[in-house]
Write an enzyme that holds these catalytic residues in place. Structure first.
Site, PDB file in Angstrom:
ATOM      1  N   ARG A 102      30.326 -42.468 -17.584  1.00  0.00           N
ATOM      2  CA  ARG A 102      29.972 -42.081 -18.941  1.00  0.00           C
ATOM      3  C   ARG A 102      30.186 -40.603 -19.193  1.00  0.00           C
ATOM      4  O   ARG A 102      30.672 -40.204 -20.261  1.00  0.00           O
ATOM      5  CB  ARG A 102      28.524 -42.485 -19.247  1.00  0.00           C
ATOM      6  CG  ARG A 102      28.053 -42.174 -20.670  1.00  0.00           C
ATOM      7  CD  ARG A 102      29.074 -42.506 -21.745  1.00  0.00           C
ATOM      8  NE  ARG A 102      29.576 -43.871 -21.684  1.00  0.00           N
ATOM      9  CZ  ARG A 102      30.636 -44.303 -22.338  1.00  0.00           C
ATOM     10  NH1 ARG A 102      31.352 -43.472 -23.091  1.00  0.00           N
ATOM     11  NH2 ARG A 102      31.029 -45.558 -22.231  1.00  0.00           N
ATOM     12  N   LYS A 137      30.933 -22.410 -33.379  1.00  0.00           N
ATOM     13  CA  LYS A 137      30.455 -23.654 -33.999  1.00  0.00           C
ATOM     14  C   LYS A 137      30.787 -24.827 -33.076  1.00  0.00           C
ATOM     15  O   LYS A 137      31.654 -25.657 -33.352  1.00  0.00           O
ATOM     16  CB  LYS A 137      31.078 -23.830 -35.382  1.00  0.00           C
ATOM     17  CG  LYS A 137      30.664 -22.737 -36.362  1.00  0.00           C
ATOM     18  CD  LYS A 137      31.379 -22.867 -37.697  1.00  0.00           C
ATOM     19  CE  LYS A 137      30.993 -21.729 -38.634  1.00  0.00           C
ATOM     20  NZ  LYS A 137      31.700 -21.787 -39.928  1.00  0.00           N
ATOM     21  N   LYS A 169      28.698  -9.244 -38.739  1.00  0.00           N
ATOM     22  CA  LYS A 169      28.950 -10.054 -39.923  1.00  0.00           C
ATOM     23  C   LYS A 169      28.057  -9.585 -41.069  1.00  0.00           C
ATOM     24  O   LYS A 169      27.341  -8.592 -40.951  1.00  0.00           O
ATOM     25  CB  LYS A 169      28.743 -11.527 -39.591  1.00  0.00           C
ATOM     26  CG  LYS A 169      29.645 -12.002 -38.434  1.00  0.00           C
ATOM     27  CD  LYS A 169      29.651 -13.490 -38.277  1.00  0.00           C
ATOM     28  CE  LYS A 169      30.473 -14.166 -39.344  1.00  0.00           C
ATOM     29  NZ  LYS A 169      30.597 -15.625 -39.112  1.00  0.00           N
ATOM     30  N   GLU A 202      33.191  -7.820 -40.054  1.00  0.00           N
ATOM     31  CA  GLU A 202      33.560  -8.650 -41.192  1.00  0.00           C
ATOM     32  C   GLU A 202      33.652  -7.822 -42.468  1.00  0.00           C
ATOM     33  O   GLU A 202      32.792  -6.976 -42.726  1.00  0.00           O
ATOM     34  CB  GLU A 202      32.535  -9.760 -41.377  1.00  0.00           C
ATOM     35  CG  GLU A 202      32.793 -10.664 -42.566  1.00  0.00           C
ATOM     36  CD  GLU A 202      31.728 -11.725 -42.722  1.00  0.00           C
ATOM     37  OE1 GLU A 202      31.758 -12.701 -41.948  1.00  0.00           O
ATOM     38  OE2 GLU A 202      30.858 -11.586 -43.603  1.00  0.00           O
ATOM     39  N   ASP A 224      36.999 -12.249 -44.506  1.00  0.00           N
ATOM     40  CA  ASP A 224      36.280 -13.488 -44.757  1.00  0.00           C
ATOM     41  C   ASP A 224      36.426 -13.950 -46.204  1.00  0.00           C
ATOM     42  O   ASP A 224      36.052 -13.239 -47.143  1.00  0.00           O
ATOM     43  CB  ASP A 224      34.795 -13.291 -44.427  1.00  0.00           C
ATOM     44  CG  ASP A 224      34.027 -14.593 -44.474  1.00  0.00           C
ATOM     45  OD1 ASP A 224      34.478 -15.563 -43.841  1.00  0.00           O
ATOM     46  OD2 ASP A 224      32.980 -14.640 -45.145  1.00  0.00           O
TER      47      ASP A 224
END
Length: 285
Positions: A102, A137, A169, A202, A224
């Site tokens: 698995r 992410k 950021k 950013e 961005d």
């Protein structure tokens, strides 16, 4: 990026936790009906189409569970596969094969999906000189294999985590009191703590690009949610002073146009957070 030793340690932690989670105090299904001495063989069967990834990681899992398991590989990581292809055979203790099954499948299905999506993005950038980057992410606990899959698919890894690169950021900038203050405080912090980390900042508009360029020790500017025209203007302003990266809801339809604006990198969270697992199975033979 993190060192190879750190990366390998992350992989081992994933395997250890995966086996702990799945096996617990024993694979009682196998223990109940399969003799400890039983030997068997299984094949990794592809039931889908895409780029295979996780073959080398599967070998690590098999080795962790049972060093006597033997893997015969027919298709290497990064190779296009089709329905019916057999990637490898694994032979040895039947109980060990089933104990590994698995985790091997979960990892390879996820990694292959990411590699397939990354390859599609990388192909769209061919000839532009722009490279596709992943992000943070990722799925909690398995970041290392997801970033490995991006590399297998032809992408590049961004920072691994919060500790191996500085990325200022919008929230960092706003909390710090502005771009100039955030960069200066960061440079002071790195010097005071003897840290050799690259700084990415950013920018939300061209005025912020200009302000970043007036500061020192910025490695890359993250553009961005810029449109195409503003991206081209920003790239011209930045020149060779530092690297450029585009981000913000960039997809298969827009990635080529952003690359043609001249940025060095395009980052996309979709490489790891928006994929469907490749269908694979481990079948006894």
């Amino acid at each position: 990026m993190i060192s190879e030793a750190q990366f390998q340690n992350e992989l081992q932690l994933i395997i250890q936790n995966g086996i702990r989670e799945d096996v617990g105090d024993g694979d009682h299904s196998s223990l109940a009906c399969i003799p400890a001495t039983a030997q068997g063989k299984a094949k990794l069967l592809v039931k889908d189409q895409g780029i295979i990834a996780g073959v080398e990681f599967a070998k690590m899992i098999f080795n962790y569970v049972d060093k006597d398991l033997k893997v015969e590989t027919f298709i290497q990581d990064g190779t296009p596969v089709n329905y019916g292809d057999v990637v490898f055979h694994v032979a040895g203790s039947s109980q060990s094969i089933l104990k590994s099954e698995r985790l091997v499948l979960n990892a390879m299905q996820r990694m292959s999906a990411i590699a397939t999506k990354t390859k599609a993005f990388a192909d769209l950038l061919e000839g532009t000189g722009t490279k596709v980057l992943d992000t943070r992410k990722t799925t909690p606990g398995i970041r290392a294999i997801e970033k490995w899959a991006v590399k297998i698919g032809g992408g590049e890894n961004h920072r691994f985590a919060l500790y191996d690169m500085v990325m200022l950021k919008d929230n960092h900038i706003d909390f710090a009191g502005g771009i100039t203050k955030a960069i200066q405080k960061t440079n002071d912090y790195l010097k005071a703590n003897s840290l050799d980390l690259k700084i990415i900042v950013e920018a939300r508009n061209l005025d912020e690009v200009r302000e970043i360029l007036a500061s020192q020790n910025v490695y890359r500017i993250l553009l961005d949610n810029f449109d195409y025209d503003t991206t081209r203007t920003a790239v011209a302003l930045i020149g060779t002073q530092c690297q450029t990266e585009s981000s913000g809801n960039i997809n298969e339809k827009t990635i080529r146009s952003y690359a043609e604006c001249g940025v060095n990198y395009i980052s996309s969270g979709a490489l790891t957070h928006s994929v469907y697992n490749m269908d694979l199975s481990l079948k006894a033979i």
